[in-house]
Design a protein around this motif. Structure first.
Motif, PDB file in Angstrom:
ATOM      1  N   UNK A 268      -4.747  14.765  -7.508  1.00 47.87           N
ATOM      2  CA  UNK A 268      -6.146  14.206  -6.984  1.00 47.87           C
ATOM      3  C   UNK A 268      -6.237  13.724  -5.645  1.00 47.87           C
ATOM      4  N   UNK A 269      -6.266  14.966  -4.873  1.00 46.79           N
ATOM      5  CA  UNK A 269      -6.402  14.924  -3.377  1.00 46.79           C
ATOM      6  C   UNK A 269      -7.523  14.124  -2.858  1.00 46.79           C
ATOM      7  N   UNK A 270      -8.798  14.277  -3.388  1.00 48.46           N
ATOM      8  CA  UNK A 270     -10.191  13.848  -3.146  1.00 48.46           C
ATOM      9  C   UNK A 270      -9.980  12.266  -3.218  1.00 48.46           C
ATOM     10  N   UNK A 271      -8.899  11.637  -3.971  1.00 46.01           N
ATOM     11  CA  UNK A 271      -8.617  10.176  -4.021  1.00 46.01           C
ATOM     12  C   UNK A 271      -7.467   9.689  -2.916  1.00 46.01           C
ATOM     13  N   UNK A 272      -6.302  10.738  -2.917  1.00 46.53           N
ATOM     14  CA  UNK A 272      -5.480  10.431  -1.967  1.00 46.53           C
ATOM     15  C   UNK A 272      -5.720  10.381  -0.834  1.00 46.53           C
ATOM     16  N   UNK A 273      -6.520  11.161   0.018  1.00 45.51           N
ATOM     17  CA  UNK A 273      -6.834  11.372   1.199  1.00 45.51           C
ATOM     18  C   UNK A 273      -7.535  10.323   1.843  1.00 45.51           C
ATOM     19  N   UNK A 274      -8.819   9.795   1.081  1.00 42.66           N
ATOM     20  CA  UNK A 274      -9.367   8.669   1.691  1.00 42.66           C
ATOM     21  C   UNK A 274      -8.425   7.565   1.472  1.00 42.66           C
ATOM     22  N   UNK A 275      -7.521   7.226   0.567  1.00 40.87           N
ATOM     23  CA  UNK A 275      -6.767   6.276   0.553  1.00 40.87           C
ATOM     24  C   UNK A 275      -5.633   6.333   1.836  1.00 40.87           C
TER      25      UNK A 275
ATOM     26  N   UNK B 260       0.676  -1.230  -0.023  1.00 40.48           N
ATOM     27  CA  UNK B 260       0.098   0.192  -0.003  1.00 40.48           C
ATOM     28  C   UNK B 260       0.946   1.292  -0.215  1.00 40.48           C
ATOM     29  N   UNK B 261       1.926   1.178   0.679  1.00 35.95           N
ATOM     30  CA  UNK B 261       2.846   2.264   0.702  1.00 35.95           C
ATOM     31  C   UNK B 261       3.383   2.704  -0.577  1.00 35.95           C
ATOM     32  N   UNK B 262       3.906   1.785  -1.249  1.00 35.83           N
ATOM     33  CA  UNK B 262       4.429   2.062  -2.413  1.00 35.83           C
ATOM     34  C   UNK B 262       3.264   2.331  -3.636  1.00 35.83           C
ATOM     35  N   UNK B 263       2.265   1.574  -3.462  1.00 35.50           N
ATOM     36  CA  UNK B 263       1.128   1.965  -4.369  1.00 35.50           C
ATOM     37  C   UNK B 263       0.683   3.248  -4.253  1.00 35.50           C
ATOM     38  N   UNK B 264       0.329   3.792  -2.875  1.00 38.35           N
ATOM     39  CA  UNK B 264       0.061   5.271  -2.807  1.00 38.35           C
ATOM     40  C   UNK B 264       0.909   6.174  -3.575  1.00 38.35           C
ATOM     41  N   UNK B 265       2.276   6.035  -3.173  1.00 37.51           N
ATOM     42  CA  UNK B 265       3.310   6.873  -3.951  1.00 37.51           C
ATOM     43  C   UNK B 265       3.136   6.792  -5.228  1.00 37.51           C
ATOM     44  N   UNK B 266       3.071   5.476  -6.028  1.00 34.93           N
ATOM     45  CA  UNK B 266       2.973   5.463  -7.312  1.00 34.93           C
ATOM     46  C   UNK B 266       1.527   6.180  -7.973  1.00 34.93           C
ATOM     47  N   UNK B 267       0.385   6.073  -7.273  1.00 29.57           N
ATOM     48  CA  UNK B 267      -0.742   6.652  -7.607  1.00 29.57           C
ATOM     49  C   UNK B 267      -0.471   8.289  -7.577  1.00 29.57           C
ATOM     50  N   UNK B 268       0.167   8.839  -6.566  1.00 30.41           N
ATOM     51  CA  UNK B 268       0.217  10.027  -6.307  1.00 30.41           C
ATOM     52  C   UNK B 268       1.163  10.836  -7.399  1.00 30.41           C
TER      53      UNK B 268
END
Length: 278
Positions: free
Chosen positions: A242-249, A227-235
């Motif tokens: 897309x902070x509206x998607x990053x914040x809930x994640x 999840x940590x690597x995935x969130x960084x990749x997504x960001x």
């Protein structure tokens, strides 16, 4: 009388400072949770207000429903963290018990050698670990994240110190009742060591769950990301817009740690009381 009044005033002042500091450190978390329920336009509009004009579940619906990889990344982190923590609990506890209770040749040398290894910075071992993982063919697998971290010297030291103060009378009574050393360890010692084991479990789980560097080094397939690597990749892919998607994640990512803490919280506050009757 004056002294008592002065002490009370100092006590009140201390509590005020502590409460203010707690609010200061807790506010960013509250804001992050509140922002996860806001639309993008309100988040990027600026300001640190918690309550916005529009409340929506659309952000969570996207992350949990329409997002292709988030659920997979979450499960990957959960698998790695649970397996890694379980292995750590058994190995660290058994190693600590052996160093505290079992007399064998070289025990003291092993103990002092482990303490010396604690002084080696983890960054020094990155390249050797990477080369070993590559030569064993474990790259791009969960084994590369779990196996090298199967033990933790700091937790072994903690468990050793705990078992040094563990009453020998309990173990001797179990031996008289016919239990082997293995039976005594699993049926008597481990249940009575719950406070230390629970503390160890929380910190080990957090270590696996929040690990970023090792997944970045060893994992190359996006579907295997934690999840940590995935969130960084997504960001990175969304240019951080897309902070509206990053914040809930991000909020969802801390839920397992909160649940784990709630489950084991009583063991942090519970004193270790072990006597002959228990």
């Amino acid at each position: 009388m004056k002294k008592t009044k002065k002490q009370q005033m100092l006590k009140v002042l201390l509590y005020v400072i502590l409460v203010a500091y707690a609010l200061l450190t807790f506010y960013p978390f509250i804001w992050a949770v509140a922002a996860s329920f806001k639309p993008l336009k309100e988040i990027v509009a600026g300001g640190m207000n918690i309550f916005g004009g529009e409340f929506t579940f659309a952000n969570y619906e996207y992350i949990l429903g329409r997002s292709e990889n988030f659920s997979r990344w979450f499960m990957n982190s959960l698998i790695v963290s649970i397996i890694g923590t379980t292995i750590n609990l058994f190995l660290n506890t058994m190693a600590g018990y052996a160093l505290a209770r079992i007399n064998f040749p070289g025990r003291e040398r092993i103990y002092w050698g482990m303490l010396a290894m604690m002084m080696v910075p983890a960054q020094v071992l990155l390249i050797p670990n990477y080369l070993i993982i590559s030569s064993l063919g474990m790259k791009d697998s969960f084994t590369a994240l779990i196996l090298p971290a199967a033990i933790n010297i700091g937790n072994i030291f903690m468990m050793r110190q705990f078992f040094l103060s563990f009453p020998k009378d309990i173990e001797e009574a179990a031996t008289i009742d016919g239990l082997s050393r293995t039976g005594t360890f699993f049926r008597i010692v481990m249940p009575l060591a719950k406070p230390s084991i629970s503390t160890q479990a929380v910190f080990v789980f957090m270590g696996f769950w929040n690990e970023f560097l090792k997944p970045m080094l060893y994992l190359t397939t996006p579907s295997k990301y934690t999840l940590t690597l995935g969130l960084q990749t997504f960001k990175s892919q969304n240019a951080g817009q897309r902070w509206d998607q990053i914040m809930p994640a991000s909020v969802i990512s801390i839920v397992p740690i909160i649940i784990l803490y709630i489950i084991f919280n009583k063991y942090f506050l519970q004193g270790v009381r072990m006597d002959g009757e228990k």
